[in-house]
Design an enzyme around this catalytic site. Structure first.
Site, short mmCIF file in Angstrom:
data_model
loop_
_atom_site.label_atom_id
_atom_site.label_comp_id
_atom_site.label_asym_id
_atom_site.label_seq_id
_atom_site.Cartn_x
_atom_site.Cartn_y
_atom_site.Cartn_z
N LEU A 125 0.83 -1.21 0.00
CA LEU A 125 0.00 0.00 0.00
C LEU A 125 0.87 1.26 0.00
CD1 LEU A 125 -2.88 1.23 0.24
CD2 LEU A 125 -2.60 1.13 2.72
N THR A 126 1.78 1.36 0.97
CA THR A 126 2.58 2.58 1.15
C THR A 126 3.50 2.83 -0.05
OG1 THR A 126 2.57 2.20 3.53
CG2 THR A 126 4.27 3.68 2.68
N PRO A 128 6.58 5.84 -1.64
CA PRO A 128 7.51 6.87 -1.16
C PRO A 128 6.78 8.19 -0.86
CG PRO A 128 8.51 5.69 -2.99
CD PRO A 128 7.11 5.17 -2.86
N ALA A 130 3.32 8.48 -0.45
CA ALA A 130 1.97 8.26 0.10
C ALA A 130 2.04 7.30 1.28
CB ALA A 130 1.04 7.71 -0.98
N THR A 160 6.73 -5.03 4.29
CA THR A 160 7.11 -6.16 5.14
C THR A 160 6.99 -7.46 4.35
OG1 THR A 160 6.32 -4.98 7.07
CG2 THR A 160 6.56 -7.37 7.29
N GLN A 338 14.96 0.54 32.00
CA GLN A 338 15.32 1.32 33.19
C GLN A 338 15.61 0.40 34.38
OE1 GLN A 338 15.60 4.51 32.69
NE2 GLN A 338 16.20 5.12 34.75
N HIS A 340 16.89 -2.43 34.23
CA HIS A 340 18.21 -3.04 34.00
C HIS A 340 19.37 -2.07 34.21
CE1 HIS A 340 15.78 -6.15 32.09
NE2 HIS A 340 16.85 -6.92 31.98
N GLY A 342 22.33 0.35 33.48
CA GLY A 342 23.24 0.39 32.34
C GLY A 342 23.24 -0.90 31.54
N GLU A 365 0.82 0.54 9.97
CA GLU A 365 -0.63 0.29 9.96
C GLU A 365 -1.38 1.50 10.52
OE1 GLU A 365 -2.19 -3.54 10.45
OE2 GLU A 365 -0.31 -4.54 9.95
P1 FAD Z 1 3.97 10.19 6.96
O1 FAD Z 1 2.61 9.84 6.51
O2 FAD Z 1 4.79 11.06 6.10
O3 FAD Z 1 3.86 10.82 8.41
C1 FAD Z 1 4.91 11.60 8.99
C2 FAD Z 1 4.38 12.18 10.30
O4 FAD Z 1 3.26 13.05 10.02
C3 FAD Z 1 3.85 11.13 11.27
O5 FAD Z 1 4.15 11.49 12.59
C4 FAD Z 1 2.34 11.16 11.05
O6 FAD Z 1 1.62 10.72 12.19
C5 FAD Z 1 2.13 12.65 10.79
N1 FAD Z 1 0.90 12.91 10.03
C6 FAD Z 1 0.64 12.60 8.75
N2 FAD Z 1 -0.61 12.99 8.43
C7 FAD Z 1 -1.15 13.52 9.54
C8 FAD Z 1 -2.41 14.10 9.87
N3 FAD Z 1 -3.41 14.17 8.98
N4 FAD Z 1 -2.60 14.60 11.12
C9 FAD Z 1 -1.62 14.50 12.05
N5 FAD Z 1 -0.40 13.97 11.81
C10 FAD Z 1 -0.18 13.48 10.57
N6 FAD Z 1 3.32 -0.18 4.49
C11 FAD Z 1 2.71 -1.10 3.69
O7 FAD Z 1 1.92 -0.76 2.81
N7 FAD Z 1 2.96 -2.43 3.85
C12 FAD Z 1 3.81 -2.91 4.79
O8 FAD Z 1 3.99 -4.12 4.90
C13 FAD Z 1 4.50 -1.96 5.62
N8 FAD Z 1 5.41 -2.38 6.52
C14 FAD Z 1 6.18 -1.46 7.18
C15 FAD Z 1 7.28 -1.88 7.95
C16 FAD Z 1 8.09 -0.96 8.55
C17 FAD Z 1 9.28 -1.42 9.33
C18 FAD Z 1 7.81 0.44 8.43
C19 FAD Z 1 8.67 1.47 9.09
C20 FAD Z 1 6.74 0.86 7.70
C21 FAD Z 1 5.92 -0.07 7.04
N9 FAD Z 1 4.88 0.34 6.21
C22 FAD Z 1 4.22 -0.58 5.42
C23 FAD Z 1 4.63 1.76 6.01
C24 FAD Z 1 3.88 2.42 7.16
O9 FAD Z 1 2.56 1.98 7.19
C25 FAD Z 1 4.04 3.93 6.97
O10 FAD Z 1 5.39 4.23 7.28
C26 FAD Z 1 3.08 4.70 7.84
O11 FAD Z 1 1.77 4.56 7.37
C27 FAD Z 1 3.42 6.21 7.90
O12 FAD Z 1 3.64 6.72 6.63
P2 FAD Z 1 4.96 7.58 6.35
O13 FAD Z 1 6.11 6.79 6.84
O14 FAD Z 1 4.96 7.97 4.93
O15 FAD Z 1 4.82 8.85 7.28
#
Ligand code: FAD
Length: 385
Positions: A125-126, A128, A130, A160, A338, A340, A342, A365
């Site tokens: 879903l995610t 770069p 979105a 993932t 904490q 534990h 150091g 998620e």
């Molecule tokens: P952004 O959306 O850019 O958010 C950046 C910050 O802005 C965050 O603090 C967020 O809370 C805040 N923010 C954004 N919009 C708002 C709003 N409207 N109001 C308030 N605050 C806001 N995705 C998949 O599709 N499939 C996977 O299997 C998957 N696995 C993952 C595994 C790992 C280890 C990681 C790190 C991520 C994974 N993801 C996966 C992606 C994950 O779901 C996204 O990283 C997450 O949804 C946040 O998107 P972003 O990183 O682009 O952050």
């Protein structure tokens, strides 16, 4: 809701706990250092039926209820969050979504293999550009071959199981409608020509888990690979995530439980000021805070399972459980560290890894902020998105 586990639920929890103690926990630190869990774990998970929980037996699943699924997920999370994530994604986000939305042909093609561990699924879903705003995704699937196929171009980030998966549940734009309305879901074989995968290395936590960037260049998929109706990809994704958040929450309970056990054990053995630190009131406070977080997170998670099994609405409760449990897991792991002193800061002890693994739970998620917006929308009737 009856909080007493049935005989079956007790048995499946014991099975998962024994498995995690024997086959996962002893290796978790090494897998963390190597940035890869041992892939043979997938077949073992499949053999035990852990990759087919709640999926109907006629499709190769192991049946069972959602509370059993939570119990297993908690125990796997207690052993190693990287292993837990394999199940939460391949079963929780992919197989269960195929079971819910798939055609008979799609169920027969993918579910037996996903449930046995012969195949793994990932959830694409995610992108770069979105993340939280998943409805703005730009990967595009264009009809070709007179409508018999789609050609997909785009990229996905942080997926993932990405480099391990055999099938990608992929979300792509098929229409010109703005936002989430023009999105459709596809089941794309991971070995499709034009699909390349690059592992994301150097993560803070979940280091044993294969996380990948996927690039799709002119990937051709048959029209029959569309999952659910055209233009309904966003509801498909949101329904998967609503259940998926329960699984993340259960994994967080596992992390917090592991933190509790580590803190109690260390506090009993470590002496300062002439007695075990377990006897110091402020150390007991840390342990009591972890204990309350474990119980509260577990009860919120079980409530979601109970609602799902009774066919009741559960999305807000799932967001609530995910929000609380993920923040609780971070708190619990921090408190265990904490306790534990150091020694918590070096990887000879598990607290540091628990904290690193917990941290991502507040991000994926749906971040904690996004969960709050979901809960706020449900309570006020006003969408802040
Ligand atoms: P952004 O959306 O850019 O958010 C950046 C910050 O802005 C965050 O603090 C967020 O809370 C805040 N923010 C954004 N919009 C708002 C709003 N409207 N109001 C308030 N605050 C806001 N995705 C998949 O599709 N499939 C996977 O299997 C998957 N696995 C993952 C595994 C790992 C280890 C990681 C790190 C991520 C994974 N993801 C996966 C992606 C994950 O779901 C996204 O990283 C997450 O949804 C946040 O998107 P972003 O990183 O682009 O952050």
């Amino acid at each position: 809701m009856n909080l007493e586990l049935s005989e079956e639920q007790t048995a499946v929890r014991r099975l998962a706990r024994d498995f995690a103690d024997r086959e996962i926990a002893p290796y978790a630190a090494d897998w963390d250092r190597a940035e890869s869990v041992d892939r043979s774990i997938v077949k073992k998970l499949g053999d035990l039926g852990f990759l087919g929980l709640t999926v109907p037996e006629e499709y190769g699943g192991s049946g069972g209820d959602h509370l059993s699924y939570c119990l297993v997920t908690e125990e796997l999370g207690r052993g190693d969050s990287s292993v837990r994530g394999i199940v939460s994604v391949s079963l929780g986000l992919v197989a269960k979504t195929v079971a819910a939305w798939g055609s008979e042909e799609q169920k027969r093609e993918w579910l037996p293999r996903l449930c046995s561990g012969e195949a793994l699924g990932c959830f694409g879903l995610t992108e770069p550009g979105a993340g939280s705003d998943a409805g703005s995704l730009t990967t595009r699937a264009v009809r070709s071959d007179g409508g018999g196929a789609y050609v997909v171009n785009g990229s996905k980030m942080f997926i993932t199981n990405g480099t391990w998966a055999d099938v990608v549940l992929l979300f792509a734009r098929t229409g010109d409608e703005p936002g989430h309305r023009g999105i459709s879901a596809f089941l794309v074989p991971a070995d499709s020509p034009g699909l390349t995968r690059r592992e994301v290395r150097g993560k803070l936590g979940l280091r044993g888990q294969a996380t990948a960037e996927l690039v799709l260049e002119d990937v051709r998929v048959p029209a029959s690979s569309m999952l659910g109706p055209e233009g309904k990809g966003f509801p498909v994704a949101m329904s998967a995530l609503a259940k998926g958040r329960m699984s993340v929450a259960a994994g967080c309970v596992g992390i917090a439980q592991a933190a509790l056990e580590a803190a109690v054990s260390y506090a009993a053995g470590r002496e300062q000021f002439g007695k075990p630190i377990a006897g110091h009131q402020l150390v007991q406070e840390l342990i009591a805070d972890i204990s309350v977080d474990v119980d509260a997170a577990r009860l919120l998670t079980w409530r979601v399972a109970d609602l799902i099994d009774r066919g009741r609405p559960f999305a807000t409760e799932s967001a609530t459980a995910k929000l609380f449990a993920s923040e609780a897991a971070v708190r619990a792991a921090g408190n265990a560290l904490q306790v534990h002193g150091g020694y918590g800061y070096v990887d000879e002890y598990p607290a540091g890894k628990l904290l690193r693994d917990a941290r991502v739970m507040t991000l994926y998620e749906g971040t904690s902020q996004i969960q709050k917006l979901l809960i706020g929308r449900a309570r006020t009737g006003v969408s802040a998105f």
